[in-house]
Design an enzyme around this catalytic site. Structure first.
Site, PDB file in Angstrom:
ATOM      1  N   THR A   1     -11.103  -0.545  13.552  1.00  0.00           N
ATOM      2  CA  THR A   1     -11.669  -1.135  14.772  1.00  0.00           C
ATOM      3  C   THR A   1     -12.791  -2.086  14.339  1.00  0.00           C
ATOM      4  OG1 THR A   1     -13.139   0.788  14.999  1.00  0.00           O
ATOM      5  CG2 THR A   1     -11.095   0.790  16.284  1.00  0.00           C
TER       6      THR A   1
ATOM      7  N   CYS B   1     -19.294   2.123   8.948  1.00  0.00           N
ATOM      8  CA  CYS B   1     -19.586   2.841  10.197  1.00  0.00           C
ATOM      9  C   CYS B   1     -20.907   2.422  10.838  1.00  0.00           C
ATOM     10  CB  CYS B   1     -19.587   4.350   9.939  1.00  0.00           C
ATOM     11  SG  CYS B   1     -17.972   5.008   9.477  1.00  0.00           S
TER      12      CYS B   1
ATOM     13  N   LYS C   1       0.832  -1.197   0.000  1.00  0.00           N
ATOM     14  CA  LYS C   1       0.000   0.000   0.000  1.00  0.00           C
ATOM     15  C   LYS C   1       0.874   1.257   0.000  1.00  0.00           C
ATOM     16  CE  LYS C   1      -3.822   0.231   2.500  1.00  0.00           C
ATOM     17  NZ  LYS C   1      -4.752   0.445   3.646  1.00  0.00           N
TER      18      LYS C   1
ATOM     19  N   LYS D   1     -23.177   3.085  -1.028  1.00  0.00           N
ATOM     20  CA  LYS D   1     -23.838   4.348  -1.328  1.00  0.00           C
ATOM     21  C   LYS D   1     -23.106   4.989  -2.508  1.00  0.00           C
ATOM     22  CE  LYS D   1     -21.399   7.689   1.593  1.00  0.00           C
ATOM     23  NZ  LYS D   1     -21.604   8.767   2.557  1.00  0.00           N
TER      24      LYS D   1
ATOM     25  N   GLU E   1     -13.665  11.360  13.936  1.00  0.00           N
ATOM     26  CA  GLU E   1     -13.877  11.820  12.563  1.00  0.00           C
ATOM     27  C   GLU E   1     -15.360  11.743  12.221  1.00  0.00           C
ATOM     28  OE1 GLU E   1     -14.874   9.816   9.923  1.00  0.00           O
ATOM     29  OE2 GLU E   1     -14.881   7.882  10.951  1.00  0.00           O
ATOM     30  N   PHE E   2     -15.771  12.681  11.363  1.00  0.00           N
ATOM     31  CA  PHE E   2     -17.151  12.703  10.867  1.00  0.00           C
ATOM     32  C   PHE E   2     -17.128  12.844   9.345  1.00  0.00           C
ATOM     33  CE2 PHE E   2     -17.265  14.396  15.202  1.00  0.00           C
ATOM     34  CZ  PHE E   2     -18.222  13.580  15.791  1.00  0.00           C
TER      35      PHE E   2
ATOM     36  N   GLY F   1     -35.349   2.819   1.703  1.00  0.00           N
ATOM     37  CA  GLY F   1     -34.601   2.048   0.720  1.00  0.00           C
ATOM     38  C   GLY F   1     -34.326   0.642   1.213  1.00  0.00           C
TER      39      GLY F   1
ATOM     40  N   LYS G   1     -19.266  10.472  18.907  1.00  0.00           N
ATOM     41  CA  LYS G   1     -19.167   9.791  17.618  1.00  0.00           C
ATOM     42  C   LYS G   1     -20.159   8.639  17.517  1.00  0.00           C
ATOM     43  CE  LYS G   1     -17.510   8.087  13.751  1.00  0.00           C
ATOM     44  NZ  LYS G   1     -17.664   8.734  12.460  1.00  0.00           N
TER      45      LYS G   1
ATOM     46  N   GLU H   1     -18.141   9.190   3.271  1.00  0.00           N
ATOM     47  CA  GLU H   1     -17.506   8.719   2.045  1.00  0.00           C
ATOM     48  C   GLU H   1     -18.178   9.378   0.845  1.00  0.00           C
ATOM     49  OE1 GLU H   1     -16.560   4.581   1.697  1.00  0.00           O
ATOM     50  OE2 GLU H   1     -16.673   4.305   3.863  1.00  0.00           O
TER      51      GLU H   1
END
Length: 433
Positions: A86, A263, A35, A324, A151-152, A256, A207, A155
């Site tokens: 995680t 997440c 990577k 998504k 973090e918020f 949907g 979070k 994607e």
């Protein structure tokens, strides 16, 4: 400032690149040599709009570096962000082995004061475990602070979310760490974005609570969609009417085939597990997860019923594979559940997704992929829309119908209007309408 990002997955790569773009010197550290080699060649491990351009620019301007050298990366920095995975453990809790493994490495190599930032989504109490692991791994006592800065990032919108967040949450214990973190985010705060300073445990909770609330809204509207179908109401109009109430708002009220990604599914289960550990009821979150798992499967019985229980040999086209739009992320994607179920009933699957094809091939077997959505439709017995990519909305309906063997659409994201599709001669099924 000198920053080290440990973990070059979605969160780590976006965070490190965006900090470099603000003028900081950033090293991204990962144990995956391939990577890192690919990143040094400009090859991205993920799809995120605009990310490659930012990586290329900041690497060229010598602000962004990629390495596997743990000692160098840890000793280089003033601030170290832990951005490793995680994953969900067998019991639904978050597995912290990677987070604590990194904490041990930090303790082993750190040579002066550092601010250690938990950026990964972690359960309440993780910062205490990180501190303990760092102290245990130090050969000589060196001062440090641990901070929670969740973090918020959505994607597909991650760069925008980093540069223009709704809020920046910082959980700290010391005035020194608080000063460092406020200075780090100074450029973003100046644009009017609020910084919320909390204690560490509150930051860790924010979070999980945020993601669980959004997932709850999705499962709530999906459960109402079943009722709307039975009584003849339109879930899109119901959601719009609800969303016009300023106390509710319109977001995350789209019915949907369920939520997916890295997440929501994991965080709902992990928060439910934490509630149980502290002997608090988790009934709401258990129901949110249960409704979502059922929602992923609900469209297949409808397809099965339409074909009188016989899908053997039927060509079923799936549009949209990622969980998504605007991402190639296939983690917990409803498409995987739907395709596996259709194949179990004997259907032949053909699929199109603008960016997730490469990731999908790692997960799905016996699927024929196409380069354009129309190409997949040739002689199709049915079309299933699973991901609401914008390009699906205004395709030539006459051309779609003419290419299909039987013009049947199962719209898992309510992309189209029922009256319009019927006017074009389709047998059209949607969610909650």
């Amino acid at each position: 400032m000198k920053i080290t990002i440990i973990g070059t997955g979605y969160v780590g790569l976006v965070t490190g690149t965006c900090f470099a773009n603000l003028g900081n010197d950033v090293i991204c550290l990962d144990i995956d040599k391939k990577k890192i080699d690919d990143l040094n060649k400009g090859k991205m491990p993920i799809y995120e709009p605009g990310l490659k351009e930012l990586v290329d620019r900041n690497a060229k301007e010598k602000r962004l570096f990629f390495t596997t050298d743990q000692k160098f990366a840890i000793q280089f920095s003033d601030i170290i962000f832990i951005c490793v995975g995680t994953p969900e453990d067998k019991d639904g809790s978050a597995d912290l082995k990677y987070v604590l493994g990194v904490a041990g490495d930090i303790g082993k190599y750190m040579n002066d004061y550092k601010v250690i930032v938990d950026k990964s989504t972690v359960p309440v109490g993780t910062a205490d475990k990180v501190k303990e692991m760092i102290r245990k791994s130090q050969s000589e006592k060196t001062d440090f602070d641990v901070v929670s800065n969740p973090e918020f990032l959505r994607e597909g919108q991650a760069i925008k979310d980093f540069t223009g967040p709704d809020r920046i949450v910082i959980g700290v214990e010391s005035a020194k760490a608080k000063e460092v973190m406020i200075k780090l985010y100074d450029d973003i705060e100046r644009t009017g974005r609020p910084i919320l300073i909390t204690d560490i445990k509150s930051a860790e909770m924010i979070k999980y609570a945020s993601n669980a609330m959004l997932a709850t809204r999705i499962s709530f509207i999906n459960q109402l969609a079943h009722l709307c179908e039975k009584i003849g109401a339109d879930i899109k109009l119901v959601a719009k009417g609800m969303g016009l109430d300023s106390r509710i708002g319109p977001r995350f009220l789209q019915a949907g085939v369920g939520y997916g990604g890295s997440c929501f599914p994991k965080d709902v289960k992990a928060l439910a597990k934490t509630l149980k550990e502290y002997e608090c009821g988790s009934e709401i979150l258990d129901a949110v997860d249960d409704v979502n798992e059922k929602q992923k499967r609900m469209i297949v019985p409808r397809i099965h019923e339409h074909f009188n229980g016989d899908l053997k040999g039927k060509k079923v086209v799936v549009w949209g594979l990622a969980f998504k739009p605007h991402t190639d992320d296939m983690r917990e994607a409803p498409s995987v559940v739907i395709i596996n179920e259709l194949q179990r009933h004997g259907a032949k699957i053909h699929a199109f997704d603008p960016v997730a094809r490469e990731e999908a091939t790692k997960i799905l077997d016996d699927v024929t992929y196409h380069d354009r959505p129309h190409d997949a439709l040739k002689d199709a017995d049915a079309l299933v829309v699973v991901t609401e990519w914008d390009e699906f909305r205004h395709l030539d309906k006459k051309k779609m119908k003419d290419m299909m063997n039987t013009p049947i659409i199962f719209d898992g994201r309510n992309v189209y209007q029922p009256d319009e599709m019927k006017k074009h001669g389709f047998h059209y099924y949607s969610i909650g309408r």
